[in-house]
Structures are given as structure tokens and as C-alpha cells.
Enzyme design. Structure first.
Site, PDB file in Angstrom:
ATOM      1  N   LYS A  25       0.744  -1.162   0.105  1.00 12.41           N
ATOM      2  CA  LYS A  25       0.065   0.016  -0.001  1.00 12.41           C
ATOM      3  C   LYS A  25       0.890   1.296   0.106  1.00 12.41           C
ATOM      4  O   LYS A  25       1.612   1.533   0.900  1.00 12.41           O
ATOM      5  CB  LYS A  25      -1.015   0.000   1.288  1.00 12.41           C
ATOM      6  CG  LYS A  25      -1.887   1.139   1.402  1.00 12.41           C
ATOM      7  CD  LYS A  25      -3.145   1.062   2.486  1.00 12.41           C
ATOM      8  CE  LYS A  25      -2.419   1.551   4.001  1.00 12.41           C
ATOM      9  NZ  LYS A  25      -2.217   2.948   3.799  1.00 12.41           N
TER      10      LYS A  25
ATOM     11  N   ASP B  39      -3.562   4.354  -1.977  1.00 13.98           N
ATOM     12  CA  ASP B  39      -4.312   4.785  -1.027  1.00 13.98           C
ATOM     13  C   ASP B  39      -4.214   6.349  -1.059  1.00 13.98           C
ATOM     14  O   ASP B  39      -3.837   6.752   0.016  1.00 13.98           O
ATOM     15  CB  ASP B  39      -4.007   4.139   0.285  1.00 13.98           C
ATOM     16  CG  ASP B  39      -4.681   4.580   1.479  1.00 13.98           C
ATOM     17  OD1 ASP B  39      -5.796   5.166   1.329  1.00 13.98           O
ATOM     18  OD2 ASP B  39      -4.173   4.391   2.680  1.00 13.98           O
TER      19      ASP B  39
ATOM     20  N   LYS C 143      -7.180   7.941  -1.331  1.00 15.15           N
ATOM     21  CA  LYS C 143      -8.662   8.386  -0.937  1.00 15.15           C
ATOM     22  C   LYS C 143      -9.107   9.745  -1.586  1.00 15.15           C
ATOM     23  O   LYS C 143      -9.222  10.927  -0.726  1.00 15.15           O
ATOM     24  CB  LYS C 143      -8.562   8.819   0.518  1.00 15.15           C
ATOM     25  CG  LYS C 143      -8.083   7.529   1.368  1.00 15.15           C
ATOM     26  CD  LYS C 143      -8.045   7.982   3.114  1.00 15.15           C
ATOM     27  CE  LYS C 143      -7.717   6.856   4.044  1.00 15.15           C
ATOM     28  NZ  LYS C 143      -6.444   6.668   3.734  1.00 15.15           N
TER      29      LYS C 143
ATOM     30  N   ASP D  38     -13.715  14.536  -4.194  1.00 16.01           N
ATOM     31  CA  ASP D  38     -13.658  15.957  -4.767  1.00 16.01           C
ATOM     32  C   ASP D  38     -14.910  15.900  -5.814  1.00 16.01           C
ATOM     33  O   ASP D  38     -15.789  15.106  -5.529  1.00 16.01           O
ATOM     34  CB  ASP D  38     -12.266  16.058  -5.808  1.00 16.01           C
ATOM     35  CG  ASP D  38     -12.113  17.416  -6.121  1.00 16.01           C
ATOM     36  OD1 ASP D  38     -12.760  18.231  -6.469  1.00 16.01           O
ATOM     37  OD2 ASP D  38     -10.828  17.899  -5.766  1.00 16.01           O
TER      38      ASP D  38
ATOM     39  N   THR E  37     -11.491   5.939  10.861  1.00 17.74           N
ATOM     40  CA  THR E  37     -11.533   5.539  12.153  1.00 17.74           C
ATOM     41  C   THR E  37     -10.930   6.393  13.355  1.00 17.74           C
ATOM     42  O   THR E  37     -10.970   6.210  14.260  1.00 17.74           O
ATOM     43  CB  THR E  37     -10.804   4.234  12.355  1.00 17.74           C
ATOM     44  OG1 THR E  37      -9.551   4.264  11.804  1.00 17.74           O
ATOM     45  CG2 THR E  37     -11.443   3.141  11.636  1.00 17.74           C
TER      46      THR E  37
ATOM     47  N   ARG F 141       3.321  -1.632  10.788  1.00 21.57           N
ATOM     48  CA  ARG F 141       4.385  -1.661  11.529  1.00 21.57           C
ATOM     49  C   ARG F 141       4.696  -2.997  11.957  1.00 21.57           C
ATOM     50  O   ARG F 141       5.927  -3.469  12.201  1.00 21.57           O
ATOM     51  CB  ARG F 141       4.389  -0.720  12.694  1.00 21.57           C
ATOM     52  CG  ARG F 141       4.632   0.689  12.451  1.00 21.57           C
ATOM     53  CD  ARG F 141       3.885   1.865  13.120  1.00 21.57           C
ATOM     54  NE  ARG F 141       2.548   1.706  13.268  1.00 21.57           N
ATOM     55  CZ  ARG F 141       1.687   2.741  13.895  1.00 21.57           C
ATOM     56  NH1 ARG F 141       2.349   3.573  14.670  1.00 21.57           N
ATOM     57  NH2 ARG F 141       0.370   2.444  13.881  1.00 21.57           N
TER      58      ARG F 141
END
Ligand code: C5P
Length: 233
Positions: A33, A60, A62, A65, A119, A210
């Protein structure tokens, strides 16, 4: 493995550490990603380098618009040959349909998924921007809007996966971040699920950063997670 379930989040500021990590991984075992930070600093060149090594990419960015701009951005992303792109469902039906049509008309057609409610947002954050519905109601509502507008699925927390799977059937693609193997450090994630629990809850793909990128042996960490979710390798 034909359809790797793990999408590794390359949350790096520059190309070097991203390429270094990619060298230690295998495209048959994971996808990668690339998000706003890395893409803004490296552009399409890094995507090409990663794809040349055989990796499929979730871009990614997002998009959010007006319909035409979002559609053109999706078209441009599709032409790069990435595997997955995303938009914000809060852009509304016209934007989602325009994005979906743009992808459908593209020669290469990445999966198109939507972010529902970030989130990082809590109930009071919704109230502050004038949304009185509960978080759960908003997630379900926006997921339905995404599905009805022709999108392939949504990014959601693993906690939401079972409910979304129940409502929207087995074809709807659920991509879940916030994954932590049982013994792993939580970092800044608060609501986490193990890889196995997330898959059992109905996730199709797990976004993991991570626990793999910061591991002493990233390939071994990836192999362990694939083993945990029962993927033969
Ligand atoms: O390192 P970690 O596994 O926490 O990385 C998770 C990745 O998923 C990061 O790239 C983060 O931005 C992304 N993400 C998330 N929660 C969301 C949406 C995306 O953690 N709701």
C-alpha cells in the site's frame, strides 16, 4: 499464492526505505500500500519500480472531490496499472458513480473501494460537523451507498467487518487495517484485531504496517501472519 491477503502499508517518507523493504519481501506473499506521504514524495516512479518487481499496489490516495475531478483521478490511477484505488464515500452518490464509471471504462480496472468514516473520528467529531447519526449507522449507510454506486467494497475496521459482511453479502470486498498479531505492540492503534480474528470476521484483505515494516525480519513476520490465517506458501 495467487491472491495474497496481506497488504503491507509502506508508511515511509521516501523511496529508499520502501524499496529496501520490498527487496526483503515477495510479491507472491503480499501486496503493498502506497499512501499520501510516500506518493507525494516519490510520485509514479516508485510505483513503477515496485510493480516492476512484481508487486501489486493499493494506491491509497482517498480521492474526495467533485465528480468529474474524482473520476479523472481514478482514470489516471487506473492507467498506472495499480491493483486497488480508493475514494471517500462522503463524496456522495454522484461522485462515487462517476468514479466507478471511470474505472469501468479504463483498460486496466483496479478494484475501487471507499473509505466510510475515518476511524480517527469519534461520535463527537461527527456531531461537530453536523452529523447526528451514530458512527455505526454512518458506516452502514456509506457502505450501502458505495455498493449501490458500483464500488467493489470498503475499508473498515475489523470490528465492523462481521456486520458489513452480514448486510452486504460475500461479494463485497472488506479491507481492514488495525491488525495486530497476538503478541505485537499496539503502536497508536486502539481497536485492534488479530489477523485470524479479522479474517474470521469476514475481512478479505488485511492492511498491516508496523508489525511487518518494523520487524527485525519482515519476511518472517509476513510468513508468520500468512501461516496464522491459514494461507499456504
Ligand atoms: O502500522 P499499522 O499497521 O498501524 O498501519 C496501518 C495502516 O493502515 C496505515 O497506513 C494507516 O494509515 C492505515 N489505516 C488505518 N486505519 C484506517 C485507515 C487506514 O490504520 N481506518
Amino acid at each position: 499464492m495467487s491472491d495474497p491477503k496481506i497488504i503491507i502499508a509502506l508508511d515511509f517518507p521516501s523511496a529508499e526505505p520502501a524499496l529496501e523493504l520490498a527487496e526483503r519481501l515477495q510479491p507472491s506473499l503480499c501486496r503493498l500500500k502506497v499512501g499520501k506521504e510516500l506518493f507525494t514524495s516519490t510520485g509514479t516512479k516508485l510505483l513503477e519500480q515496485l510493480m516492476r518487481r512484481g508487486f501489486e499496489i493499493f494506491l491509497d490516495l482517498k480521492f474526495h472531490d467533485i465528480p468529474n475531478t474524482t473520476a479523472q483521478a481514478c482514470k489516471a490511477a487506473a492507467s498506472l496499472g495499480v491493483w486497488m484505488v480508493n475514494v471517500h464515500a462522503l463524496g456522495g452518490r454522484k461522485m462515487l458513480e462517476a468514479a466507478s464509471e471511470a474505472i469501468a471504462k479504463s483498460k486496466q480496472q483496479p478494484k475501487l473501494i471507499a473509505v466510510t468514516i475515518l476511524t480517527s473520528m469519534a461520535q463527537q467529531d461527527l456531531a461537530e460537523i453536523g452529523i447526528s447519526a451514530t458512527l455505526a449507522e454512518m458506516v452502514l449507510r456509506l457502505a450501502a451507498l458505495a455498493r449501490d454506486s458500483g464500488l467493489d467494497g470498503v475499508v473498515c475496521s475489523a470490528q465492523e467487518a462481521a456486520l458489513l459482511r452480514k448486510h452486504y453479502g460475500k461479494e463485497f470486498c472488506l479491507v481492514t487495517p488495525g491488525i495486530r498479531p497476538a503478541q505485537a505492540n499496539l503502536d497508536d492503534q486502539s481497536r485492534v484485531m488479530t489477523p485470524q480474528a479479522a479474517m474470521q470476521a469476514g475481512a478479505n484483505y488485511l492492511v498491516i504496517g508496523r508489525p511487518i515494516t518494523q520487524a527485525v525480519d519482515p519476511l518472517q513476520a509476513l510468513l508468520d501472519i500468512n501461516k496464522e490465517i491459514g494461507v499456504m506458501q
